[in-house]
Write a protein that holds these residues in place. Sequence first.
Motif, PDB file in Angstrom:
ATOM      1  N   SER A   1       0.838  -1.197   0.000  1.00 59.55           N
ATOM      2  CA  SER A   1       0.000   0.000   0.000  1.00 59.55           C
ATOM      3  C   SER A   1       0.872   1.245   0.000  1.00 59.55           C
ATOM      4  CB  SER A   1      -0.921   0.021   1.229  1.00 59.55           C
ATOM      5  OG  SER A   1      -1.568   1.288   1.333  1.00 59.55           O
ATOM      6  N   PHE A   2       0.676   2.090  -0.999  1.00 56.25           N
ATOM      7  CA  PHE A   2       1.422   3.338  -1.071  1.00 56.25           C
ATOM      8  C   PHE A   2       0.990   4.334   0.004  1.00 56.25           C
ATOM      9  CE2 PHE A   2       3.725   4.063  -5.320  1.00 56.25           C
ATOM     10  CZ  PHE A   2       4.232   2.778  -5.305  1.00 56.25           C
ATOM     11  N   ARG A   3      -0.081   4.055   0.704  1.00 56.98           N
ATOM     12  CA  ARG A   3      -0.579   4.937   1.755  1.00 56.98           C
ATOM     13  C   ARG A   3      -0.158   4.464   3.143  1.00 56.98           C
ATOM     14  NH1 ARG A   3      -6.840   6.096   0.250  1.00 56.98           N
ATOM     15  NH2 ARG A   3      -6.517   7.838   1.699  1.00 56.98           N
ATOM     16  N   SER A   4       0.705   3.435   3.181  1.00 59.24           N
ATOM     17  CA  SER A   4       1.180   2.894   4.454  1.00 59.24           C
ATOM     18  C   SER A   4       2.708   2.900   4.489  1.00 59.24           C
ATOM     19  CB  SER A   4       0.676   1.456   4.653  1.00 59.24           C
ATOM     20  OG  SER A   4       1.356   0.828   5.724  1.00 59.24           O
ATOM     21  N   THR A   5       3.241   3.668   5.427  1.00 58.83           N
ATOM     22  CA  THR A   5       4.702   3.716   5.577  1.00 58.83           C
ATOM     23  C   THR A   5       5.255   2.340   5.911  1.00 58.83           C
ATOM     24  OG1 THR A   5       4.589   6.011   6.334  1.00 58.83           O
ATOM     25  CG2 THR A   5       6.605   4.789   6.827  1.00 58.83           C
TER      26      THR A   5
ATOM     27  N   GLN B   1       8.057  -3.699   1.639  1.00 57.88           N
ATOM     28  CA  GLN B   1       8.377  -3.985   0.243  1.00 57.88           C
ATOM     29  C   GLN B   1       9.855  -3.737  -0.043  1.00 57.88           C
ATOM     30  OE1 GLN B   1       7.753  -1.040  -2.788  1.00 57.88           O
ATOM     31  NE2 GLN B   1       6.639  -2.494  -4.114  1.00 57.88           N
ATOM     32  N   ARG B   2      10.400  -2.655   0.493  1.00 60.41           N
ATOM     33  CA  ARG B   2      11.757  -2.227   0.161  1.00 60.41           C
ATOM     34  C   ARG B   2      12.831  -2.801   1.092  1.00 60.41           C
ATOM     35  NH1 ARG B   2       9.389   3.965  -0.300  1.00 60.41           N
ATOM     36  NH2 ARG B   2       8.256   3.628  -2.267  1.00 60.41           N
TER      37      ARG B   2
ATOM     38  N   PRO C   1      11.416  -5.603   7.639  1.00 63.81           N
ATOM     39  CA  PRO C   1      12.331  -4.471   7.800  1.00 63.81           C
ATOM     40  C   PRO C   1      13.262  -4.649   9.003  1.00 63.81           C
ATOM     41  CG  PRO C   1      10.078  -3.708   7.436  1.00 63.81           C
ATOM     42  CD  PRO C   1      10.007  -5.180   7.658  1.00 63.81           C
ATOM     43  N   GLY C   2      14.531  -4.302   8.800  1.00 61.26           N
ATOM     44  CA  GLY C   2      15.506  -4.411   9.880  1.00 61.26           C
ATOM     45  C   GLY C   2      16.226  -5.735   9.945  1.00 61.26           C
TER      46      GLY C   2
END
Length: 262
Positions: A195-199, A205-206, A213-214
């Motif tokens: 979702s592009f609206r969720s940090t 994703q990245r 993450p991490g």
Amino acid sequence: MGAARGGFFRTGPLPGGAVSRRARVAVVAAALVAGAATGGCAGGAGDRAGDGTPPGAHGPSSTVPSPAPPATSSAPAPSPTPPATSSAPAPRGPVAAELSIPSIGVEDLDVVPYEGTTDDRPGTRIQDRGVAASPYGERGGVGPGDIGNYLVTAHRLSAGGPLRELPSVEVGDKVHVTAEGTVYTYEITETRSTSFRSTRSLAEQRAAVPGEPGEKPTRAMITLSTCATPEDNAAGNFWRDALHNPEHRIDKVGVLTSTRPA
């Protein structure tokens, strides 16, 4: 004057008759002075130096002998130790590549690397040319075959729609990336939605390990991503960002299974 013998002078009567004792002493003293001036001690060191030092006061020659050369070894000098090297391959980094996904008929799709993050303005402009984009750097991914997350994005509907059929790719399908004479084969292991609206969703994703993450990566992985415009529209979600990207993207995640020469 009598001849000098045995280191002393014979003081017999001098020509012209007897002389007094005082006269004889004066004659002997004069003879001693004359002998010192003409013979002496063969030119004392003080005389040669002109420093007024009495002859013989310097003793043996004052010349200091040169020091003996240091001992040398016949053994050869050890060779310098070469720097330690690692057998691990160096990271490939940002290089141009070609993408093939046999299960959906994608063949030799150009993948252009750029410094940035997924679907930012520079990345979108690359996709607008009908090719795929691969971000790298602090907010991007790694190069093909490298440990970490190799991110590849392309349009689904516009610019020829090179990844139009990406949603139909299934677990177990193969993805081939060719770069600098090597073919890297990945196997799809899961499907994710971003979702592009969720940090938080974008971070997953990245991430170097997709979805975590991490976490420190230990494998070479790939994330193929395209827009979920038809699905969002069907759900009544017409939100768009400044670059006209819909809220959701469909991601196919895979792991590197083999490499071979191209």
